[in-house]
Design an enzyme around this catalytic site. Structure first.
Site, mmCIF file in Angstrom:
data_model
loop_
_atom_site.group_PDB
_atom_site.id
_atom_site.type_symbol
_atom_site.label_atom_id
_atom_site.label_comp_id
_atom_site.label_asym_id
_atom_site.label_seq_id
_atom_site.Cartn_x
_atom_site.Cartn_y
_atom_site.Cartn_z
ATOM 1 N N ASP A 73 2.016 -19.631 4.393
ATOM 2 C CA ASP A 73 3.245 -19.082 5.072
ATOM 3 C C ASP A 73 2.551 -19.466 6.971
ATOM 4 O OD1 ASP A 73 4.995 -19.142 6.834
ATOM 5 O OD2 ASP A 73 6.472 -17.114 6.004
ATOM 6 N N HIS A 113 7.257 -20.654 3.596
ATOM 7 C CA HIS A 113 7.827 -20.093 4.181
ATOM 8 C C HIS A 113 9.221 -20.707 3.633
ATOM 9 C CE1 HIS A 113 9.391 -18.817 7.632
ATOM 10 N NE2 HIS A 113 9.922 -18.893 7.567
ATOM 11 N N SER A 130 12.528 -14.340 8.589
ATOM 12 C CA SER A 130 12.033 -15.656 9.354
ATOM 13 C C SER A 130 12.439 -15.013 10.560
ATOM 14 C CB SER A 130 12.249 -16.993 9.309
ATOM 15 O OG SER A 130 11.391 -17.714 9.950
#
Length: 318
Positions: free
Chosen positions: A258, A288, A163
């Site tokens: 995601d 995610h 991320s």
């Protein structure tokens, strides 16, 4: 590439039930004060980090970083100078700490036979861009030039992140390339938060929050990391806009559910155009943040094994 299907994996409902039963969930910056969101995320990580292999851990402080930086080294039971993999945790640049993905990092160290390094970088909004990237570069330079005393072979380094950590990992590779410095031999980018452009199909189709992460949360994170909206297209902060030629080989992992999926798909296309060796795997039915749930999800373990195999291949002796 065939478009990912918007159908959650069957194991997700069971995993979510386990999390609910334990009374833990990721912090929510849209509904909680930042301190409360961070505390909730720490409790969530503590639950996910249970179990896994026991490996030696040593903490190290880099006083030369600004602000000073805490590292944790996860060392497998092997002799001799070992290669190292620096992993940078996610959390939108605003949440997470040294314990983020602790079980995952222990598993990677144990299975890949490398020293895995975690770091506790300074978080936004207290420390907006570019503080964190400066700390990541300090960590990589220390590993490259000075970590022989702790049994690390500085010529065999990899860097990665999930991320926001994927953003910082790619950013570091770009800056070392531009400075003409020796850099890591390999990079791992897991559902990277690489662009503040939210007008993409994956944001429109997956950004409402029903799979966890939402476009609204991502906008909150970007606004705290980059207080000046004009910076959102700056390649130094949003590396999807950077020139990519000259990077080392990269492994890209993405989650089909995601809103950041298109960041990884677009990066893969741009790497192809730039002639950079890479591999992209999209994990169907996954949201995610799934890689940290190796105690709960089959596909989290598949993603971990892919990282292990790549590190073994790229960081072997010679």
């Amino acid at each position: 590439m065939i478009a990912p299907v918007l159908k959650p994996d069957a194991e997700l409902a069971v995993a979510q039930g386990r999390l609910k039963e334990a009374g833990v969930s990721n912090g929510d910056v849209l509904t909680q004060p930042i301190a409360e969101a961070r505390a909730a995320t720490r409790a969530y990580q503590r639950f996910l980090n249970q179990g896994g292999p026991a490996v030696e851990t040593v903490e190290h402080r880099l006083d030369g970083a600004s602000p000073p930086l805490r590292l944790r080294l996860y060392r497998p039971r092997q002799d001799g100078p070992l290669p190292a993999y620096l992993h940078i945790h996610g959390g939108g640049f605003a949440v997470g700490d040294l314990d983020s993905l602790d079980r995952w990092k222990r598993e990677i160290a144990d299975e890949a036979g490398v020293v895995v390094v975690g770091l506790e970088y300074a978080l936004a909004p207290e420390h907006p861009y570019p503080t964190a990237i400066g700390q990541v570069l300090a960590a990589l330079r220390w590993l490259r030039d000075e970590a022989g005393d702790v049994g690390i072979d500085g010529s065999r380094l990899a860097v990665g992140g999930d991320s926001a950590g994927g953003n910082l990992a790619l950013n570091a590779l770009l800056r070392l390339r531009d400075a003409g410095e020796a850099g890591p031999k390999f990079g791992v980018l897991v559902y990277g938060m690489l662009s503040a452009d939210h007008d993409t199909p994956s944001h429109r189709e997956r950004g409402d929050g029903r799979f966890g992460l939402s476009t609204a949360k991502l906008d909150w994170f970007w606004s705290r990391y980059l207080p000046d909206p004009a910076m959102r297209r700056d390649a130094g902060a949003a590396p999807l806009h950077a020139r990519l030629a000259g990077l080392p080989p990269l492994l890209l992992q993405a989650a089909a559910l995601d809103p950041l999926l298109d960041d990884s798909l677009n990066l893969a296309n741009r790497l192809q155009e730039a002639g950079v060796e890479h591999r992209l795997t999209v994990y169907e039915g996954m949201p995610h943040g799934f890689i940290g749930q190796t105690a709960l999800l089959t596909q989290a373990n598949a993603a971990r094994r892919e990282v292990v195999a790549a590190l073994k291949e790229r960081l072997r002796a010679g």
